[in-house]
Design a protein around this motif. Structure first.
Motif, PDB file in Angstrom:
ATOM      1  N   VAL A 146       0.846  -1.189   0.000  1.00  0.00           N
ATOM      2  CA  VAL A 146       0.000   0.000   0.000  1.00  0.00           C
ATOM      3  C   VAL A 146       0.885   1.244   0.000  1.00  0.00           C
ATOM      4  N   ASN A 147       0.581   2.177  -0.894  1.00  0.00           N
ATOM      5  CA  ASN A 147       1.213   3.496  -0.930  1.00  0.00           C
ATOM      6  C   ASN A 147       0.246   4.528  -0.353  1.00  0.00           C
ATOM      7  N   LEU A 158      -3.254  13.090  10.467  1.00  0.00           N
ATOM      8  CA  LEU A 158      -3.551  11.673  10.702  1.00  0.00           C
ATOM      9  C   LEU A 158      -2.328  10.854  10.320  1.00  0.00           C
ATOM     10  N   ALA A 159      -1.909   9.981  11.200  1.00  0.00           N
ATOM     11  CA  ALA A 159      -0.764   9.116  10.884  1.00  0.00           C
ATOM     12  C   ALA A 159      -1.175   8.139   9.779  1.00  0.00           C
ATOM     13  N   PRO A 160      -0.338   7.958   8.761  1.00  0.00           N
ATOM     14  CA  PRO A 160      -0.676   6.985   7.715  1.00  0.00           C
ATOM     15  C   PRO A 160      -0.658   5.566   8.273  1.00  0.00           C
ATOM     16  N   PRO A 161      -1.406   4.664   7.667  1.00  0.00           N
ATOM     17  CA  PRO A 161      -1.401   3.276   8.141  1.00  0.00           C
ATOM     18  C   PRO A 161      -0.047   2.625   7.899  1.00  0.00           C
ATOM     19  N   TYR A 248       3.489  -0.395  -5.424  1.00  0.00           N
ATOM     20  CA  TYR A 248       4.785  -1.041  -5.201  1.00  0.00           C
ATOM     21  C   TYR A 248       5.649  -0.207  -4.254  1.00  0.00           C
ATOM     22  N   ALA A 249       6.571  -0.867  -3.580  1.00  0.00           N
ATOM     23  CA  ALA A 249       7.523  -0.153  -2.731  1.00  0.00           C
ATOM     24  C   ALA A 249       8.418   0.761  -3.553  1.00  0.00           C
ATOM     25  N   SER A 250       8.527   0.484  -4.848  1.00  0.00           N
ATOM     26  CA  SER A 250       9.368   1.297  -5.730  1.00  0.00           C
ATOM     27  C   SER A 250       8.608   2.439  -6.397  1.00  0.00           C
ATOM     28  N   GLY A 269       4.389   7.692   0.211  1.00  0.00           N
ATOM     29  CA  GLY A 269       5.100   6.814   1.127  1.00  0.00           C
ATOM     30  C   GLY A 269       4.593   5.388   1.007  1.00  0.00           C
ATOM     31  N   VAL A 270       5.205   4.488   1.745  1.00  0.00           N
ATOM     32  CA  VAL A 270       4.891   3.063   1.677  1.00  0.00           C
ATOM     33  C   VAL A 270       4.534   2.539   3.062  1.00  0.00           C
TER      34      VAL A 270
END
Length: 364
Positions: A146-147, A158-161, A248-250, A269-270
């Motif tokens: 998840v991005n 809000l903090a991202p998950p 993707y993480a990339s 972000g990831v």
């Protein structure tokens, strides 16, 4: 070119046949075939739409071997596997690149590849070499994750998950868009990631929670990332309103590379606790018209030259241990220390029934 168009061109190139390297000398392609007759000068690489390589690197392959590379892009990975199964023994080309660990068993069980031990494969860690019969060779790896849209979460304070569990919390209701695993490789990888996390009997309950929390499903990565996701440049243009997407993480380095102007930090972000490890393979097709050219191409795909070109062409990680990552990846990419994984044998057994169960749970 907008970032949407540029990133799409790099990641999901237009469907069609493209010659990426041209023979530049009269003596190119004079390697002898099995009968002593001149071998074909062209080697055809069948691939999903995301294959890309620099002209300079494939020109180096032509200079080294005498073979011109022709790339036949035939849809997403699932489509290409199905097409090659239907044409087994009389394939569209010589080498197929892009079958990943989520679909590997389907390709192997249907006999579309013949064994070939690639030169230099000992530079690839054993963890990536999933077929003991060497019908396929690992070429790249990456993580489906998840991005998130950094600006959205900063604006909302809000903090991202971070984890799978987080995505089902009320704070993230109506924020996530995912791809249909029946049609999309990232979507299938994300489904397998949830099954690896929650087990054979637990992933269904997890998806019920996601559905109750407003998850949205679309058919493809292109729609999810470049239309629905508010964090990508394409999504901003399309007025996407989902700040969470399966990608993707990339993906963050892509947003930096094609930014206009180029940002100093990635705007996305990831969520590193939502990742599933993906590995892509290449194999010599059963019935290839140019098997010698095909073998040479597979060798080249794991060469240091190709492996180091690949990250900025397809935004994936090399598998060869001697290949270095570009600065864009080391500066803006995300290293996932503990992605979810699953044995190929289990994927083979569970993939299709899980997709059917997912469809009944989420789409109805």
């Amino acid at each position: 070119m907008s970032i949407k168009k540029a990133a799409t061109a790099a990641l999901v190139a237009a469907l069609g046949v493209t010659t990426l390297a041209a023979c530049g000398a009269d003596d190119a392609g004079k390697a002898a075939g099995p009968s002593g007759a001149p071998a074909p000068k062209t080697v055809t690489l069948v691939s999903h739409d995301s294959f890309n390589a620099s002209k300079e690197v494939l020109a180096a392959f032509t200079k080294q071997t005498g073979f011109t590379v022709k790339v036949l892009k035939s849809g997403d990975a699932g489509e290409v596997v199905n097409k090659e199964i239907l044409t087994k023994g009389s394939p569209q080309g010589d080498v197929f690149f892009g079958v990943d660990n989520t679909l590997l068993s389907r390709a192997l069980d249907n006999g579309i590849f013949v064994p070939y031990a690639a030169k230099g494969v000992d530079r690839v860690p054993a963890a990536y070499r999933l077929d003991k019969e060497q019908r396929v060779t690992p070429v790249d790896t990456g993580d489906i994750c998840v991005n998130y849209d950094k600006k959205y979460f900063a604006d909302k304070k809000l903090a991202p998950p971070v984890t799978f569990d987080d995505l089902a919390k009320p704070a993230y209701k109506d924020l996530l868009v995912v791809e249909n695993p029946e049609r999309s490789s990232p979507g299938l990888g994300f489904l397998l990631g949830t099954a690896a996390k929650y087990g054979d009997d637990g992933w269904q309950d997890y998806w019920k929670k996601l559905k109750a929390n407003g998850v949205k499903t679309v058919d493809s990565w292109e729609l999810a990332y470049n239309q629905e996701f508010s964090g990508s440049a394409g999504g901003k243009q399309a007025k996407g309103d989902r700040p969470l997407v399966v990608s993707y993480a990339s993906s963050p380095p892509v947003e930096v590379l094609y930014g206009e102007p180029q940002p100093k930090t990635a705007p996305t972000g990831v969520s590193t606790g939502t990742c599933f490890r993906q590995t892509e393979f290449a194999g010599l097709l059963n019935g290839a018209k140019n098997p010698e050219g095909g073998k040479a191409l597979i060798d080249f795909l794991i060469s240091k030259k190709f492996q180091e070109d690949m990250p900025l062409q397809m935004f994936v990680n090399p598998v060869a241990e001697d290949a270095a990552l570009p600065e864009l990846f080391t500066k803006h990419g995300v290293v996932v220390d503990k992605p979810e994984t699953m044995a190929p044998e289990k994927i083979a057994e569970k993939r299709d029934p899980w997709i059917q169960q997912w469809s009944s749970l989420v789409l109805k």
